[in-house]
Design a protein around this motif. Structure first.
Motif, PDB file in Angstrom:
ATOM      1  N   UNK A   1       0.858  -1.179   0.000  1.00 54.06           N
ATOM      2  CA  UNK A   1       0.000   0.000   0.000  1.00 54.06           C
ATOM      3  C   UNK A   1       0.896   1.231   0.000  1.00 54.06           C
ATOM      4  N   UNK A   2       0.741   2.055  -1.003  1.00 59.03           N
ATOM      5  CA  UNK A   2       1.598   3.219  -1.163  1.00 59.03           C
ATOM      6  C   UNK A   2       0.745   4.474  -1.021  1.00 59.03           C
ATOM      7  N   UNK A   3       0.971   5.199   0.035  1.00 52.85           N
ATOM      8  CA  UNK A   3       0.236   6.439   0.283  1.00 52.85           C
ATOM      9  C   UNK A   3       1.166   7.640   0.143  1.00 52.85           C
ATOM     10  N   UNK A   4       0.571   8.784   0.015  1.00 47.75           N
ATOM     11  CA  UNK A   4       1.335  10.038  -0.096  1.00 47.75           C
ATOM     12  C   UNK A   4       2.449   9.908  -1.119  1.00 47.75           C
ATOM     13  N   UNK A   5       2.078   9.455  -2.282  1.00 47.99           N
ATOM     14  CA  UNK A   5       3.067   9.222  -3.326  1.00 47.99           C
ATOM     15  C   UNK A   5       3.817  10.493  -3.689  1.00 47.99           C
ATOM     16  N   UNK A   6       5.067  10.305  -4.084  1.00 48.77           N
ATOM     17  CA  UNK A   6       5.910  11.406  -4.517  1.00 48.77           C
ATOM     18  C   UNK A   6       6.438  11.093  -5.910  1.00 48.77           C
ATOM     19  N   UNK A   7       6.785  12.109  -6.679  1.00 48.40           N
ATOM     20  CA  UNK A   7       7.379  11.836  -7.991  1.00 48.40           C
ATOM     21  C   UNK A   7       8.611  10.940  -7.900  1.00 48.40           C
ATOM     22  N   UNK A   8       9.335  11.027  -6.808  1.00 50.62           N
ATOM     23  CA  UNK A   8      10.514  10.184  -6.601  1.00 50.62           C
ATOM     24  C   UNK A   8      10.190   8.714  -6.429  1.00 50.62           C
ATOM     25  N   UNK A   9       8.910   8.378  -6.271  1.00 55.52           N
ATOM     26  CA  UNK A   9       8.509   6.982  -6.180  1.00 55.52           C
ATOM     27  C   UNK A   9       8.329   6.343  -7.557  1.00 55.52           C
ATOM     28  N   UNK A  10       8.451   7.136  -8.585  1.00 54.07           N
ATOM     29  CA  UNK A  10       8.318   6.607  -9.940  1.00 54.07           C
ATOM     30  C   UNK A  10       9.382   5.555 -10.203  1.00 54.07           C
ATOM     31  N   UNK A  11       8.937   4.361 -10.570  1.00 49.60           N
ATOM     32  CA  UNK A  11       9.863   3.246 -10.763  1.00 49.60           C
ATOM     33  C   UNK A  11       9.085   2.032 -11.235  1.00 49.60           C
ATOM     34  N   UNK A  12       9.830   1.028 -11.634  1.00 49.42           N
ATOM     35  CA  UNK A  12       9.243  -0.294 -11.823  1.00 49.42           C
ATOM     36  C   UNK A  12       9.382  -1.022 -10.496  1.00 49.42           C
ATOM     37  N   UNK A  13       8.286  -1.555 -10.023  1.00 47.16           N
ATOM     38  CA  UNK A  13       8.269  -2.227  -8.727  1.00 47.16           C
ATOM     39  C   UNK A  13       8.233  -3.737  -8.939  1.00 47.16           C
ATOM     40  N   UNK A  14       9.094  -4.431  -8.201  1.00 51.15           N
ATOM     41  CA  UNK A  14       9.207  -5.879  -8.308  1.00 51.15           C
ATOM     42  C   UNK A  14       8.928  -6.514  -6.952  1.00 51.15           C
ATOM     43  N   UNK A  15       8.243  -7.626  -6.988  1.00 51.62           N
ATOM     44  CA  UNK A  15       8.150  -8.432  -5.774  1.00 51.62           C
ATOM     45  C   UNK A  15       9.112  -9.602  -5.907  1.00 51.62           C
TER      46      UNK A  15
END
Length: 123
Positions: free
Chosen positions: A81-95
């Motif tokens: 769960x990702x809240x208060x997103x920031x532009x710096x969170x832009x990425x490809x996310x892997x589990x």
């Protein structure tokens, strides 16, 4: 085991997104799990980890207090769960799945990876 991450997309700053990671084949009921991300032009970095029963979690400092990792063992699914997103969170996310019960901040400790889901955060 095959892991599939989904739920990424386009969000604006301060919005929320929820990522999911599901397993096909052998489940990861007794495995530590982690979320990593790779931003454009940067190396892969640890985001969050969770132990086999959800009793232990850990986070990168950059997401602490904003992101929450959880899991549903009955469905072999892990969430971010990702809240208060920031532009710096832009990425490809892997589990990723670790072969033992606790997570790790080091990617080399994981032996199975999902294909990644793209998260783009605009300001």
């Amino acid at each position: 085991v095959q892991l599939q991450a989904f739920g990424g997309g386009l969000g604006q700053a301060w919005e929320s997104l929820r990522l999911s990671c599901a397993a096909s084949g052998r489940a990861f009921t007794n495995n530590g799990m982690g979320w990593f991300r790779r931003a454009p032009g940067k190396e892969r970095e640890f985001v969050a980890g969770i132990s086999w029963n959800g009793g232990n979690t850990n986070y990168a400092d950059s997401v602490k207090g904003r992101f929450t990792i959880s899991r549903d063992r009955t469905k072999s699914t892990v969430f971010l769960q990702m809240n208060s997103l920031k532009p710096g969170d832009t990425a490809i996310y892997y589990c990723a799945r670790r072969p033992i019960t606790y997570s790790s901040i080091y990617p080399y400790n994981y032996n199975a990876w999902g294909q990644g889901t793209l998260v783009t955060v605009s300001s």
